[in-house]
Design a protein around this motif. Structure first.
Motif, PDB file in Angstrom:
ATOM      1  N   LEU A  83       0.844  -1.199   0.000  1.00  0.00           N
ATOM      2  CA  LEU A  83       0.000   0.000   0.000  1.00  0.00           C
ATOM      3  C   LEU A  83       0.875   1.242   0.000  1.00  0.00           C
ATOM      4  O   LEU A  83       1.936   1.257   0.624  1.00  0.00           O
ATOM      5  CB  LEU A  83      -0.897   0.000   1.249  1.00  0.00           C
ATOM      6  CG  LEU A  83      -1.773   1.238   1.454  1.00  0.00           C
ATOM      7  CD1 LEU A  83      -2.980   1.167   0.532  1.00  0.00           C
ATOM      8  CD2 LEU A  83      -2.234   1.337   2.905  1.00  0.00           C
TER       9      LEU A  83
ATOM     10  N   ALA B  12      -1.157   7.499  -1.915  1.00  0.00           N
ATOM     11  CA  ALA B  12      -1.647   7.312  -3.286  1.00  0.00           C
ATOM     12  C   ALA B  12      -2.992   7.975  -3.544  1.00  0.00           C
ATOM     13  O   ALA B  12      -3.470   7.962  -4.677  1.00  0.00           O
ATOM     14  CB  ALA B  12      -1.744   5.817  -3.597  1.00  0.00           C
TER      15      ALA B  12
ATOM     16  N   GLU C 188      -9.056   7.345  -3.068  1.00  0.00           N
ATOM     17  CA  GLU C 188      -9.735   6.308  -3.836  1.00  0.00           C
ATOM     18  C   GLU C 188      -8.890   5.035  -3.907  1.00  0.00           C
ATOM     19  O   GLU C 188      -9.391   3.927  -3.721  1.00  0.00           O
ATOM     20  CB  GLU C 188     -10.057   6.809  -5.241  1.00  0.00           C
ATOM     21  CG  GLU C 188     -10.814   5.800  -6.104  1.00  0.00           C
ATOM     22  CD  GLU C 188     -12.112   5.322  -5.480  1.00  0.00           C
ATOM     23  OE1 GLU C 188     -12.455   4.134  -5.638  1.00  0.00           O
ATOM     24  OE2 GLU C 188     -12.795   6.141  -4.817  1.00  0.00           O
ATOM     25  N   ALA C 189      -7.599   5.184  -4.177  1.00  0.00           N
ATOM     26  CA  ALA C 189      -6.717   4.024  -4.267  1.00  0.00           C
ATOM     27  C   ALA C 189      -6.590   3.321  -2.919  1.00  0.00           C
ATOM     28  O   ALA C 189      -6.611   2.081  -2.844  1.00  0.00           O
ATOM     29  CB  ALA C 189      -5.339   4.449  -4.765  1.00  0.00           C
ATOM     30  N   VAL C 190      -6.475   4.102  -1.852  1.00  0.00           N
ATOM     31  CA  VAL C 190      -6.322   3.506  -0.522  1.00  0.00           C
ATOM     32  C   VAL C 190      -7.605   2.788  -0.098  1.00  0.00           C
ATOM     33  O   VAL C 190      -7.579   1.652   0.392  1.00  0.00           O
ATOM     34  CB  VAL C 190      -5.926   4.576   0.509  1.00  0.00           C
ATOM     35  CG1 VAL C 190      -5.992   4.008   1.930  1.00  0.00           C
ATOM     36  CG2 VAL C 190      -4.518   5.097   0.210  1.00  0.00           C
TER      37      VAL C 190
ATOM     38  N   ALA D   7      -9.934   1.553  -1.983  1.00  0.00           N
ATOM     39  CA  ALA D   7     -10.123   0.363  -2.810  1.00  0.00           C
ATOM     40  C   ALA D   7      -9.235  -0.779  -2.330  1.00  0.00           C
ATOM     41  O   ALA D   7      -9.666  -1.941  -2.276  1.00  0.00           O
ATOM     42  CB  ALA D   7      -9.826   0.682  -4.276  1.00  0.00           C
ATOM     43  N   ARG D   8      -7.984  -0.470  -1.957  1.00  0.00           N
ATOM     44  CA  ARG D   8      -7.082  -1.518  -1.485  1.00  0.00           C
ATOM     45  C   ARG D   8      -7.553  -2.078  -0.148  1.00  0.00           C
ATOM     46  O   ARG D   8      -7.523  -3.295   0.082  1.00  0.00           O
ATOM     47  CB  ARG D   8      -5.659  -0.965  -1.375  1.00  0.00           C
ATOM     48  CG  ARG D   8      -4.614  -1.970  -0.873  1.00  0.00           C
ATOM     49  CD  ARG D   8      -4.575  -3.248  -1.684  1.00  0.00           C
ATOM     50  NE  ARG D   8      -4.320  -3.021  -3.085  1.00  0.00           N
ATOM     51  CZ  ARG D   8      -3.104  -3.028  -3.631  1.00  0.00           C
ATOM     52  NH1 ARG D   8      -2.046  -3.244  -2.870  1.00  0.00           N
ATOM     53  NH2 ARG D   8      -2.954  -2.834  -4.926  1.00  0.00           N
TER      54      ARG D   8
END
Length: 357
Positions: free
Chosen positions: A112, A116, A119-121, A123-124
């Motif tokens: 992770l 980032a 949204e990226a965090v 989603a992960r």
């Protein structure tokens, strides 16, 4: 599952559930539950009937009675409910699924980048938590009671809102709890990683007052005072890594200079583990002098890399302090303070009557 989280968190139900959990596989009778909770036998019967109907309690056999027919004993059904714990670190996410006993039944891990973007965090985190499965299932899992998320602070535990996370100021003001709850469709609790780990240790049997010092990609403290996690009025307690012990020292990610975190991680980066341990000990000695705690517990990725050196170095500083003050030396030891498992207790602890979840 049949029971909802708010119903489980009722005070009387929590008292009964906690005694069922403590009794283990041997179980406990309704009469004993009434005696130990102070509830009437009728109230206990209603609560246990509801717990049995929801699959949370089951008969565990019979026990001889001093008179009359043998007593039926009940036990908790650990697999009847689960909670997810997520450790959101600066460079990876770890997630665990635990049953009602706190036993881990599945775990996941993924890289992770906390910088980032939201949204990226999100989603992960959702993808990692969503991949967790109870044993023997194939996509038929019941939803968990909730998700506990632990990450570096500072943050607002009550509202689930992040502040200026050290090194990642762009998260300031982000409502992480609500954003994840919408995405996951279950209740979410957010707390600092150190508080979650300390809660997990307290639930696991660490009594009294202690400080859990977590040295990983950052440095913080989880404080347990009188058996309860101490967060402070604004969840600001435990920002241990940002106490200044060297004026005009190296710049820290928080913007100040000479913080314990900067000095510790700087020494680790140079391969000077003994120096890092000595600095950590100096910070721990300040904490012991301020709070008069029973013991110091060490954990985190960096400590786990050389546990004996860190334990020995911190212990040496605290022992030297004890000789100067005439006090008894405060014990120091390394523990496996798994943050993700502690994060799951943010959900489970209130179910069993612990108000510091």
């Amino acid at each position: 599952m049949g029971a909802n989280l708010l119903a489980l968190r009722s005070h009387n139900t929590a008292l009964v559930l906690d005694l069922l959990r403590t009794a283990g596989a041997e179980g406990i009778s309704r009469l004993e539950l009434a005696e130990r909770t102070g509830l009437t036998p009728q109230a206990v019967s209603k609560i246990t009937a509801r717990l049995r109907a929801d699959g949370l309690a089951a008969e565990a056999g019979h026990r001889a009675s001093t008179g009359g027919k043998p007593r039926t004993v009940l036990r908790l059904v650990p697999e009847a409910g689960h909670a997810v714990g997520v450790h959101l670190d600066r460079d990876e996410v770890r997630a665990v699924l635990v049953d009602l006993d706190g036993t881990v039944v599945d775990r996941r891990r993924a890289p992770l980048d906390l910088g980032a973007g939201e949204e990226a965090v999100l989603a992960r985190v959702a993808g990692t938590a969503g991949a967790l499965r109870t044993p023997g299932t194939a996509g038929t899992d019941r939803p968990p009671l909730g998700v506990g998320v632990a990450l570096p602070g500072p943050l607002d535990h009550e509202r689930g809102v992040l502040h200026r996370v050290t090194g990642f100021p762009e998260w300031d003001g982000f409502p992480l709890r609500d954003a994840l709850a919408r995405r996951l469709g279950v209740p979410v609790v957010v707390d600092k990683d150190t508080n979650a780990a300390a809660l997990g240790l307290a639930v696991g049997g660490e009594g009294g007052s202690f400080a859990y010092l977590h040295l990983g990609t950052g440095l913080g403290a989880g404080l347990v005072i009188g058996g309860s996690v101490h967060r402070g009025a604004r969840t600001g307690a435990g920002e241990f890594g940002h106490q200044v012990i060297q004026l005009d020292g190296p710049r820290c990610g928080c913007g100040d200079r000479g913080c314990v975190e900067a000095l510790c991680l700087g020494a680790v980066g140079r391969g000077e583990t003994e120096e890092a341990a000595r600095v950590l000990g100096a910070g721990a000695a300040n904490l012991v002098g301020l709070l008069d705690i029973d013991r110091v517990l060490l954990g985190g990725r960096t400590v786990e890399g050389d546990p004996e050196v860190f334990a020995r170095g911190v212990r040496a500083v605290l022992d030297a302090r004890a000789r100067r003050t005439g006090d008894a030396a405060v014990p120091v030891r390394v523990v496996g303070g798994e943050v993700a498992e502690g994060a799951a207790q943010l959900v489970l602890a209130p179910v069993f009557g612990r108000g510091d979840g």
